[in-house]
Design a protein around this motif. Structure first.
Motif, PDB file in Angstrom:
ATOM      1  N   PRO A  43      12.405  46.749  72.245  1.00 32.10           N
ATOM      2  CA  PRO A  43      13.090  45.803  72.175  1.00 32.10           C
ATOM      3  C   PRO A  43      14.302  45.477  70.629  1.00 32.10           C
ATOM      4  CG  PRO A  43      11.431  44.979  73.164  1.00 32.10           C
ATOM      5  CD  PRO A  43      11.191  46.695  72.704  1.00 32.10           C
ATOM      6  N   VAL A  44      15.236  45.144  70.946  1.00 30.91           N
ATOM      7  CA  VAL A  44      15.871  44.934  70.011  1.00 30.91           C
ATOM      8  C   VAL A  44      16.611  43.491  69.718  1.00 30.91           C
ATOM      9  CG1 VAL A  44      17.516  45.355  67.852  1.00 30.91           C
ATOM     10  CG2 VAL A  44      17.121  47.618  69.754  1.00 30.91           C
ATOM     11  N   ILE A  45      16.207  42.530  68.702  1.00 32.70           N
ATOM     12  CA  ILE A  45      16.316  40.715  69.256  1.00 32.70           C
ATOM     13  C   ILE A  45      17.808  40.877  67.597  1.00 32.70           C
ATOM     14  CG2 ILE A  45      15.491  39.037  68.142  1.00 32.70           C
ATOM     15  CD1 ILE A  45      14.436  40.201  70.289  1.00 32.70           C
ATOM     16  N   ASP A  81      12.035  48.520  61.669  1.00 32.70           N
ATOM     17  CA  ASP A  81      10.709  49.547  61.504  1.00 32.70           C
ATOM     18  C   ASP A  81      10.416  48.180  62.869  1.00 32.70           C
ATOM     19  OD1 ASP A  81      10.734  51.274  60.385  1.00 32.70           O
ATOM     20  OD2 ASP A  81       9.297  50.649  58.974  1.00 32.70           O
ATOM     21  N   PRO A  82       9.561  48.631  63.240  1.00 31.35           N
ATOM     22  CA  PRO A  82       9.125  47.635  64.476  1.00 31.35           C
ATOM     23  C   PRO A  82       8.446  46.488  63.586  1.00 31.35           C
ATOM     24  CG  PRO A  82       8.409  49.565  65.415  1.00 31.35           C
ATOM     25  CD  PRO A  82       9.045  49.851  63.946  1.00 31.35           C
ATOM     26  N   ALA A  83       8.592  45.320  64.417  1.00 35.91           N
ATOM     27  CA  ALA A  83       7.559  43.957  63.174  1.00 35.91           C
ATOM     28  C   ALA A  83       5.841  44.249  63.072  1.00 35.91           C
ATOM     29  CB  ALA A  83       8.257  42.626  64.162  1.00 35.91           C
ATOM     30  N   THR A  84       5.294  44.861  64.365  1.00 40.01           N
ATOM     31  CA  THR A  84       4.161  45.502  63.686  1.00 40.01           C
ATOM     32  C   THR A  84       4.015  45.831  62.369  1.00 40.01           C
ATOM     33  OG1 THR A  84       4.043  44.976  66.218  1.00 40.01           O
ATOM     34  CG2 THR A  84       2.052  46.795  64.755  1.00 40.01           C
ATOM     35  N   LEU A  85       5.121  47.092  62.359  1.00 42.27           N
ATOM     36  CA  LEU A  85       5.435  47.778  60.992  1.00 42.27           C
ATOM     37  C   LEU A  85       5.983  47.365  59.919  1.00 42.27           C
ATOM     38  CD1 LEU A  85       5.315  51.598  63.281  1.00 42.27           C
ATOM     39  CD2 LEU A  85       2.975  49.958  62.878  1.00 42.27           C
ATOM     40  N   PRO A 129      16.746  43.167  63.164  1.00 39.80           N
ATOM     41  CA  PRO A 129      16.806  43.671  61.642  1.00 39.80           C
ATOM     42  C   PRO A 129      18.028  42.705  61.414  1.00 39.80           C
ATOM     43  CG  PRO A 129      18.207  44.532  64.132  1.00 39.80           C
ATOM     44  CD  PRO A 129      17.787  43.472  64.861  1.00 39.80           C
ATOM     45  N   ALA A 130      17.189  40.912  61.420  1.00 39.61           N
ATOM     46  CA  ALA A 130      18.274  40.620  60.867  1.00 39.61           C
ATOM     47  C   ALA A 130      16.907  39.895  59.739  1.00 39.61           C
ATOM     48  CB  ALA A 130      18.693  39.187  61.380  1.00 39.61           C
ATOM     49  N   GLY A 166      11.438  36.527  73.220  1.00 40.63           N
ATOM     50  CA  GLY A 166      12.295  35.979  73.605  1.00 40.63           C
ATOM     51  C   GLY A 166      13.206  36.206  73.825  1.00 40.63           C
ATOM     52  N   ASP A 167      13.770  36.867  73.551  1.00 40.69           N
ATOM     53  CA  ASP A 167      15.066  36.615  74.107  1.00 40.69           C
ATOM     54  C   ASP A 167      15.442  38.263  73.701  1.00 40.69           C
ATOM     55  OD1 ASP A 167      18.305  37.414  74.410  1.00 40.69           O
ATOM     56  OD2 ASP A 167      18.969  36.296  72.990  1.00 40.69           O
ATOM     57  N   THR A 168      14.666  39.147  74.635  1.00 40.08           N
ATOM     58  CA  THR A 168      14.877  41.008  74.747  1.00 40.08           C
ATOM     59  C   THR A 168      14.953  41.396  76.013  1.00 40.08           C
ATOM     60  OG1 THR A 168      11.850  40.903  75.952  1.00 40.08           O
ATOM     61  CG2 THR A 168      12.947  40.627  73.243  1.00 40.08           C
ATOM     62  N   THR A 169      15.647  42.113  76.837  1.00 43.43           N
ATOM     63  CA  THR A 169      16.101  43.063  78.229  1.00 43.43           C
ATOM     64  C   THR A 169      15.279  44.412  77.993  1.00 43.43           C
ATOM     65  OG1 THR A 169      18.056  43.809  77.548  1.00 43.43           O
ATOM     66  CG2 THR A 169      18.230  41.301  78.119  1.00 43.43           C
ATOM     67  N   VAL A 170      14.276  44.490  77.633  1.00 49.69           N
ATOM     68  CA  VAL A 170      13.168  45.449  76.980  1.00 49.69           C
ATOM     69  C   VAL A 170      12.083  45.070  76.721  1.00 49.69           C
ATOM     70  CG1 VAL A 170      12.944  47.744  76.420  1.00 49.69           C
ATOM     71  CG2 VAL A 170      15.484  47.017  76.099  1.00 49.69           C
ATOM     72  N   ASP A 171      10.867  45.906  77.950  1.00 45.17           N
ATOM     73  CA  ASP A 171       9.811  45.670  78.156  1.00 45.17           C
ATOM     74  C   ASP A 171       9.207  46.295  76.802  1.00 45.17           C
ATOM     75  OD1 ASP A 171       7.290  45.340  78.058  1.00 45.17           O
ATOM     76  OD2 ASP A 171       7.470  45.393  80.822  1.00 45.17           O
ATOM     77  N   SER A 172       7.987  45.686  75.738  1.00 48.51           N
ATOM     78  CA  SER A 172       7.806  47.053  74.590  1.00 48.51           C
ATOM     79  C   SER A 172       6.906  47.644  75.249  1.00 48.51           C
ATOM     80  CB  SER A 172       7.341  45.688  73.034  1.00 48.51           C
ATOM     81  OG  SER A 172       6.111  44.550  73.922  1.00 48.51           O
ATOM     82  N   HIS A 173       6.122  47.777  76.148  1.00 47.38           N
ATOM     83  CA  HIS A 173       4.758  48.107  77.084  1.00 47.38           C
ATOM     84  C   HIS A 173       6.314  49.974  76.872  1.00 47.38           C
ATOM     85  CE1 HIS A 173       2.769  44.586  78.318  1.00 47.38           C
ATOM     86  NE2 HIS A 173       2.392  45.398  78.042  1.00 47.38           N
ATOM     87  N   THR A 174       7.137  49.498  77.208  1.00 46.18           N
ATOM     88  CA  THR A 174       7.856  51.033  77.913  1.00 46.18           C
ATOM     89  C   THR A 174       8.920  51.196  76.744  1.00 46.18           C
ATOM     90  OG1 THR A 174       9.501  49.654  79.464  1.00 46.18           O
ATOM     91  CG2 THR A 174       7.466  50.680  80.311  1.00 46.18           C
ATOM     92  N   GLY A 175       9.522  51.019  76.227  1.00 42.15           N
ATOM     93  CA  GLY A 175      10.690  50.951  75.717  1.00 42.15           C
ATOM     94  C   GLY A 175      10.368  50.097  73.933  1.00 42.15           C
TER      95      GLY A 175
END
Length: 601
Positions: free
Chosen positions: A252-254, A295-299, A288-289, A241-250
């Motif tokens: 995002p870092v929370i 790593d992406p949360a998926t991994l 990161p927290a 919910g707190d991103t400025t990047v679309d994970s389809h194309t990049g």
């Protein structure tokens, strides 16, 4: 189907009782028996069949065995198979995901036939196993199955309505329609808390910015969908919910701290788990927290196993977000992503870009010992347990008769209109322009953005709105000016407004440099009263000035536009309240309209 099976159970119990047989079993004994039965099924599977059960894959075509030639060509190009049936026999996939762009969802009867064909192919394998058939039917701006199915208001609209009863009803009715078409796993509800107005991918797909309110709505939708006999999926863990990047194309870092995650992002997922959620979808985000490896949360094993499994106690199915999205592909190659996801704690691998690469990578990882057989069996048991819970081993098929009794029936359509009636939010009405019922048969001009239509629309938003006003007894003319209106279009709209009593402008995510602002300014300058209706994110009013009234519809689907027209016309009262704050454009630290704001008349 549910009633028929209930009758069978009742009959069997009565027959056994007459014969002096005790058929009752404790819940623990029943669970143990089910587990033993599924473990025996797993033991009969080849390694290739086991690996296949982990994958949920796209496939092109309206039919499992006889798609159009263009779809055959696409299947051969992307997966090396001709049809869904060949995909299942070659890779033994455990699930199929439907998309409108893959030509899977033409109409309800066709969808039911496709589902039946897929299930026949699954049961024709050496080890017969039915499939989970899934889709993204969030409603609002994301709907893969369109008319004549019933399209409900989207998440943020439901958040504005703030009715758990409505949210549960929407899930129950929508879930029943999906089940009637053979779709058994829905990738909804969105459990992300949209605290960032600049979020490019979540926005109105979220119920709002208040974690407690979002949690209540998520739980209600889970109960609704799963009460209809399909699996719901809370997404995107641990929170997008707190991103400025679309994970389809990049990627995002929370930047939330762990304490902020507990306070903001976690509550809806905790609520979903408490409500018995069947599946949870991962997010391709760095947090990161929660995992300093980035790593992406998926991994991420610390996130999926450490937090989701161990801390939150979730033991249901975990499905990745689509593996063809850039957010999960940037750090590792496509051959490593599925293996790392399974090591992290995932069960289902959704839509990899190259199935052969992903499938063989998992197969090789098991053969080499990087992935243990026990780890694979653990995920397969969760997947099969869900399939059994949904009744797929008992009877995976659906019928045209069931479709006709359920999909798009008048009672469901009426319920959608009733639910939508509580969602439209009146943000500003400084001089009492609304409701328009105060005017004597006003002549309206409807202009504005006409974004690409989701499946739940009958036409461009301006046309749908104008038609809705006409049906309410007004005179209304539609003029599409687009998301980025040209100077010529703006002049055309100004000229068209000259003989009108009111102009209704549909705005779509107005930015600081958007020509939509120029359009509104020029229309206001004509002296004709202007009503601004935000048809996506509700933040547009912060960049508009001089309008006679401003409202938020939260989507441009028919059901939400009709509801907004009724409010503007005065046929119903505005009852929606903002589920997100609207901040000042010139000073985002200041709130223009807080959560809960909504005018009445």
């Amino acid at each position: 189907m549910h009633d028929r099976n209930l009758s069978r159970r009742t009959l069997l119990s009565a027959t056994a009782a007459a014969a002096g047989v005790v058929v009752a079993a404790s819940p623990a004994a029943a669970r143990s028996s089910r587990r033993d039965r599924l473990l025996r099924l797993i033991s009969r599977m080849s390694l290739e069949e086991k690996v296949g059960q982990l994958f949920v894959m796209r496939v092109y075509g309206h039919s499992a065995t006889a798609p159009d030639q263009a779809d055959i060509d696409l299947n051969l190009q992307e997966m090396g198979v001709r049809t869904a049936a060949e995909l299942i026999s070659t890779y033994h996939v455990g699930g199929i995901i439907y998309f409108a762009w893959a030509h899977n969802t033409r109409d309800p009867h066709q969808i039911a036939d496709l589902s039946n064909g897929i299930q026949r192919a699954g049961l024709a394998q050496p080890t017969p196993v039915p499939l989970l058939i899934s889709t993204d039917q969030e409603h609002g701006i994301v709907a893969r199955v369109g008319r004549p199915a019933t399209l409900m208001p989207g998440a943020m609209a439901l958040g504005a309505g703030a009715s758990r009863v409505s949210a549960q009803m929407a899930g129950q009715l929508a879930g029943a329609e999906l089940a009637a078409m053979g779709i058994t796993q829905n990738y909804a509800p969105v459990a992300d808390v949209n605290v960032n107005p600049a979020n490019p991918v979540i926005g109105v797909r979220s119920f709002g910015a208040d974690p407690a309110a979002v949690a209540r709505m998520v739980a209600a939708q889970v109960k609704g969908y799963q009460g209809a006999g399909i699996a719901a999926t809370a997404k995107h863990f641990p929170g997008h919910g707190d991103t400025t990047v679309d994970s389809h194309t990049g990627i995002p870092v929370i930047t939330h701290t762990r304490a902020q995650w507990d306070e903001i992002d976690a509550p809806p997922f905790r609520a979903a788990i408490a409500a018995g959620i069947d599946s949870i979808m991962t997010a391709h985000i760095q947090f990161p927290a929660l995992d300093p490896s980035n790593d992406p949360a998926t991994l991420s094993r610390p996130i999926l196993t450490g937090i989701l499994r161990e801390e939150l106690g979730y033991d249901g199915v975990v499905v990745t977000d689509a593996l063809n999205m850039q957010g999960v592909r940037d750090k590792y190659g496509d051959h490593r992503v599925p293996v790392l996801a399974l090591l992290a704690g995932v069960d289902q691998l959704l839509n990899p870009p190259d199935l052969a690469v992903a499938w063989n990578a998992v197969l090789d990882a098991v053969k080499s010992g990087e992935l243990s057989a026990a780890r694979i069996d653990e995920s397969i048991l969760r997947i099969l347990t869900l399939k059994e819970k949904l009744g797929l081993f008992r009877d995976p098929y659906v019928s045209h008769r069931g479709v006709d009794r359920t999909v798009g029936v008048p009672a469901h359509l009426a319920a959608a209109d009733l639910i939508a009636g509580g969602t439209t939010t009146l943000l500003a009405n400084p001089e009492g322009l609304l409701p328009l019922s105060r005017l004597s048969r006003p002549n309206l001009l409807v202009v504005g953005a006409d974004p690409a239509s989701p499946s739940g629309t009958t036409g461009p938003p301006t046309t749908v709105l104008a038609n809705a006003f006409t049906e309410l007894g007004f005179s209304a003319t539609a003029l599409s000016t687009g998301i980025t209106p040209s100077s010529a279009k703006i002049e055309e709209a100004v000229a068209a407004a000259s003989d009108k009593d009111v102009v209704v402008v549909g705005t779509y995510n107005v930015s600081a440099t958007s020509p939509q602002r120029t359009l509104v300014d020029r229309l206001v300058a004509t002296g004709v009263p202007v009503v601004a209706l935000a048809i996506r994110n509700p933040y547009d009013i912060a960049r508009l000035s001089g309008v006679g009234a401003a409202l938020a519809a939260y989507s441009w689907t028919d059901v939400e536009l009709r509801a907004a027209a009724r409010v503007i016309a005065g046929r119903t009262r505005p009852r929606g309240r903002l589920p997100v704050p609207v901040q000042r454009a010139d000073d985002p630290s200041q709130v223009l309209y807080p959560i809960g704001h909504g005018l009445r008349y």
